[in-house]
Design a protein around this motif. Sequence first.
Motif, PDB file in Angstrom:
ATOM      1  N   PHE A 178     140.618 -65.481 -34.893  1.00 38.45           N
ATOM      2  CA  PHE A 178     140.678 -66.931 -34.668  1.00 38.45           C
ATOM      3  C   PHE A 178     139.358 -67.590 -35.047  1.00 38.45           C
ATOM      4  O   PHE A 178     139.331 -68.614 -35.751  1.00 38.45           O
ATOM      5  CB  PHE A 178     141.009 -67.223 -33.205  1.00 38.45           C
ATOM      6  N   LEU A 179     138.240 -66.988 -34.591  1.00 39.95           N
ATOM      7  CA  LEU A 179     136.924 -67.564 -34.856  1.00 39.95           C
ATOM      8  C   LEU A 179     136.613 -67.606 -36.352  1.00 39.95           C
ATOM      9  O   LEU A 179     136.200 -68.641 -36.886  1.00 39.95           O
ATOM     10  CB  LEU A 179     135.841 -66.744 -34.156  1.00 39.95           C
ATOM     11  N   SER A 180     136.810 -66.472 -37.035  1.00 38.28           N
ATOM     12  CA  SER A 180     136.510 -66.424 -38.469  1.00 38.28           C
ATOM     13  C   SER A 180     137.414 -67.369 -39.251  1.00 38.28           C
ATOM     14  O   SER A 180     136.969 -68.038 -40.195  1.00 38.28           O
ATOM     15  CB  SER A 180     136.632 -64.995 -38.996  1.00 38.28           C
ATOM     16  N   ALA A 214     132.797 -70.246 -29.901  1.00 36.72           N
ATOM     17  CA  ALA A 214     132.517 -68.888 -29.436  1.00 36.72           C
ATOM     18  C   ALA A 214     131.798 -68.910 -28.087  1.00 36.72           C
ATOM     19  O   ALA A 214     132.074 -68.092 -27.201  1.00 36.72           O
ATOM     20  CB  ALA A 214     131.680 -68.137 -30.463  1.00 36.72           C
ATOM     21  N   SER A 215     130.875 -69.866 -27.929  1.00 37.71           N
ATOM     22  CA  SER A 215     130.152 -70.004 -26.667  1.00 37.71           C
ATOM     23  C   SER A 215     131.103 -70.379 -25.533  1.00 37.71           C
ATOM     24  O   SER A 215     131.021 -69.834 -24.421  1.00 37.71           O
ATOM     25  CB  SER A 215     129.056 -71.064 -26.826  1.00 37.71           C
ATOM     26  N   ALA A 216     132.031 -71.306 -25.832  1.00 35.36           N
ATOM     27  CA  ALA A 216     133.026 -71.716 -24.836  1.00 35.36           C
ATOM     28  C   ALA A 216     133.952 -70.554 -24.464  1.00 35.36           C
ATOM     29  O   ALA A 216     134.453 -70.487 -23.340  1.00 35.36           O
ATOM     30  CB  ALA A 216     133.847 -72.888 -25.377  1.00 35.36           C
ATOM     31  N   MET A 217     134.160 -69.633 -25.401  1.00 32.16           N
ATOM     32  CA  MET A 217     135.014 -68.469 -25.157  1.00 32.16           C
ATOM     33  C   MET A 217     134.249 -67.318 -24.510  1.00 32.16           C
ATOM     34  O   MET A 217     134.815 -66.246 -24.257  1.00 32.16           O
ATOM     35  CB  MET A 217     135.625 -67.981 -26.483  1.00 32.16           C
ATOM     36  N   ASP A 221     126.200 -63.881 -26.441  1.00 33.06           N
ATOM     37  CA  ASP A 221     125.414 -63.105 -25.474  1.00 33.06           C
ATOM     38  C   ASP A 221     123.925 -63.437 -25.617  1.00 33.06           C
ATOM     39  O   ASP A 221     123.301 -63.088 -26.613  1.00 33.06           O
ATOM     40  CB  ASP A 221     125.659 -61.607 -25.706  1.00 33.06           C
ATOM     41  N   LEU A 222     123.385 -64.125 -24.605  1.00 36.91           N
ATOM     42  CA  LEU A 222     121.957 -64.477 -24.614  1.00 36.91           C
ATOM     43  C   LEU A 222     121.179 -63.689 -23.563  1.00 36.91           C
ATOM     44  O   LEU A 222     120.054 -64.050 -23.216  1.00 36.91           O
ATOM     45  CB  LEU A 222     121.781 -65.975 -24.374  1.00 36.91           C
ATOM     46  N   SER A 223     121.777 -62.604 -23.048  1.00 37.01           N
ATOM     47  CA  SER A 223     121.101 -61.804 -22.021  1.00 37.01           C
ATOM     48  C   SER A 223     119.842 -61.167 -22.607  1.00 37.01           C
ATOM     49  O   SER A 223     119.836 -60.685 -23.740  1.00 37.01           O
ATOM     50  CB  SER A 223     122.040 -60.700 -21.512  1.00 37.01           C
ATOM     51  N   GLY A 224     118.788 -61.197 -21.834  1.00 36.93           N
ATOM     52  CA  GLY A 224     117.522 -60.615 -22.274  1.00 36.93           C
ATOM     53  C   GLY A 224     116.585 -61.629 -22.905  1.00 36.93           C
ATOM     54  O   GLY A 224     115.425 -61.306 -23.178  1.00 36.93           O
ATOM     55  N   MET A 225     117.075 -62.849 -23.137  1.00 38.91           N
ATOM     56  CA  MET A 225     116.228 -63.849 -23.791  1.00 38.91           C
ATOM     57  C   MET A 225     115.062 -64.270 -22.895  1.00 38.91           C
ATOM     58  O   MET A 225     113.956 -64.540 -23.377  1.00 38.91           O
ATOM     59  CB  MET A 225     117.048 -65.072 -24.196  1.00 38.91           C
ATOM     60  N   ASP A 226     115.292 -64.302 -21.584  1.00 37.23           N
ATOM     61  CA  ASP A 226     114.239 -64.718 -20.644  1.00 37.23           C
ATOM     62  C   ASP A 226     113.039 -63.779 -20.697  1.00 37.23           C
ATOM     63  O   ASP A 226     111.899 -64.191 -20.432  1.00 37.23           O
ATOM     64  CB  ASP A 226     114.790 -64.767 -19.212  1.00 37.23           C
ATOM     65  N   ALA A 227     113.288 -62.525 -21.028  1.00 40.05           N
ATOM     66  CA  ALA A 227     112.204 -61.540 -21.058  1.00 40.05           C
ATOM     67  C   ALA A 227     111.328 -61.681 -22.302  1.00 40.05           C
ATOM     68  O   ALA A 227     110.210 -61.150 -22.342  1.00 40.05           O
ATOM     69  CB  ALA A 227     112.782 -60.126 -21.001  1.00 40.05           C
ATOM     70  N   ALA A 347     119.974 -64.980 -33.606  1.00 41.32           N
ATOM     71  CA  ALA A 347     120.524 -63.619 -33.658  1.00 41.32           C
ATOM     72  C   ALA A 347     121.788 -63.481 -32.826  1.00 41.32           C
ATOM     73  O   ALA A 347     122.549 -62.525 -33.009  1.00 41.32           O
ATOM     74  CB  ALA A 347     119.478 -62.621 -33.186  1.00 41.32           C
ATOM     75  N   SER A 348     122.022 -64.432 -31.912  1.00 41.26           N
ATOM     76  CA  SER A 348     123.197 -64.344 -31.036  1.00 41.26           C
ATOM     77  C   SER A 348     124.472 -64.888 -31.670  1.00 41.26           C
ATOM     78  O   SER A 348     125.531 -64.863 -31.045  1.00 41.26           O
ATOM     79  CB  SER A 348     122.914 -65.101 -29.728  1.00 41.26           C
TER      80      SER A 348
END
Length: 448
Positions: A178-180, A214-217, A221-227, A347-348
Motif C-alpha cells: 500500500f505504501l509503495s 507510514a508514521s500514522a500507521m 521507528d525513531l527509538s534510540g534517537m534521544d541517545a 534514516a527512519s
Amino acid sequence: MSEVTERRAAGSPADQRLPLLQLLLVGFQHVLLMYGGAVAVPLIVGQAAGLSRDEIAFLINADLLVAGIATVVQSLGIGPVGIRMPVMMGASFAAVGSMVAMAGMPGVGIDGIFGATIAAGFFGMLIAPFMSRIVRFFPPLVTGTVITSIGMCLFPVAINWAGGGKGAAHFGALEYLFLSSLVLAAILLVNRFLKGFWTNVSVLIGMLLGYIVASAMGMVDLSGMDARPLFEVVTPLHFGAPSFHLAPVLSMCLVVLIIFVESTGMFLALGKITGDEICPKRLRRGLLCDATASFFAGFMNTFTHSSFAQNIGLVQMTGVRSRFVTVAAGGFLILLSLLPKAAYVVASIPPAVLGGAGIAMFGMVAASGIRILHEVDIVDRRNQLLVAVSIGMGMVPVVRPDFFAALPAWMEPITHSGIAMTAIWAVLLNLLFNILGERGRDALCGHH
C-alpha cells in the motif's frame, strides 16, 4: 575563456541557475534517494568488523561528511578535479564484499580496511589519466546498453524496498505494498496533472506523503534517537592509524578499477541526459574525484567512494539538470553529518516509501538507455546480439548472486556487479563486431 564560461555562454543545462526554494527541494530529493545506500555500506562493514552501535553511528556520520564534500567537489569542480555535472557521491557497494572479507582476516580489522582504502585511492589517482582514454570505446551502442543495464540492475533494489526491505518480518505484506503504491501513484499523478516546479519535486512530494502515512500507521521507528548527541564533529583517524596489508590493498585496487568502469558508464549516461559531451578531459576529472575522495575517505574513517547510479534516474525524472542542485545536496549531507539526530530522522524513512519512488526513477534510467539505442543501427543483427548478450550477462549477478561462487574471491567486485559485467561485455563485443570488423572507423566514432 574557461570551459565553464564557454558552457554558460552556450546555455548548458548543467550551469542553469534555479530559484533558491526549488534548488533546495530538488537537492533534498537527491539526499533522500541516496541516503539509504550511503548508510548501508558503513552499517554492513561496521557490523562485520564487530564495532559497537556508537562506533557504527560514527562511521555513518563520517561517510555522510565525505560524501557531501566529494559531491560538492565533483559538481562544482576544483582545478583538475570534478566533472562539473549533477553527480551525487557516496560509499561504493562494489567494495562491500572485499571489505567484509578483510574484516574477518587476522590482524587486518577496521584500520586495515582504511589503509587499503587509502592505498587504492592513491592508485586510482595515478591511473585516472589513462582510464579516461577509454571513452572512445563507449560509442552510443555501448553507452545505451550500459545505461539500460544500470536501470535494470537497480530494479531489484526498488522491489526489495517496496516489499518492506530485506529485513522485513513479513516481506510483501499489504501495508508495504500500500505504501509503495501510494508513493508511486502520487508521483505519477503530480506528473500528469501539475507542471513546472511541482513535477520537479514530484518524488519529494510522493515520499513526504508516504512518510506521513507510514508514521500514522506506526511504521516509522525513531527509538534510540534521544541517545544520539545534538551535534557531533567527525575527527580524522578516529579509530587510530591505518595499517597496510598486501592482499587487502591489491583487492581494493581491483575494486577501484571496477568503480572506474561503472563511473565511466554513469558519466556518459549523465552526459546524454544533460546534453553535455563527455570528452576524455572531463572524464579524467570525474574519475580523479572518485579516486581523491577514496584516498581522503580512508583518513576520515570511511570507505571507497563513487558516483551513485540511482541519482541519475532522478535527473532524468525531474528534468532538472543543474549541477548546483547536487552542490546543495552535498551541503545537506555535510549538515547531516554534524547533526546526528537529523540524520536519524532521514534514516527512519521506511523502505517501502523509497520503493515506490525507486520503481519510477530506476525505470527512467533504463528508458534513457533505450532512447540512446535508437541512435544506432539496432536493425543490424550483430548490434542486437551485443545488446542481448551484454544485458543478459549483466543480469546474472542480479538474478543469481551465487552463480559465480566457484570463481576466485578476487573476481567478486566484477562478478557481483551487473553494471560492470554489462560494461565489460559490451566493450569487448563492440571491439569484436565493430572496431575490429570492416566498419571499424565508423563504429569507433559512434556512426553506423
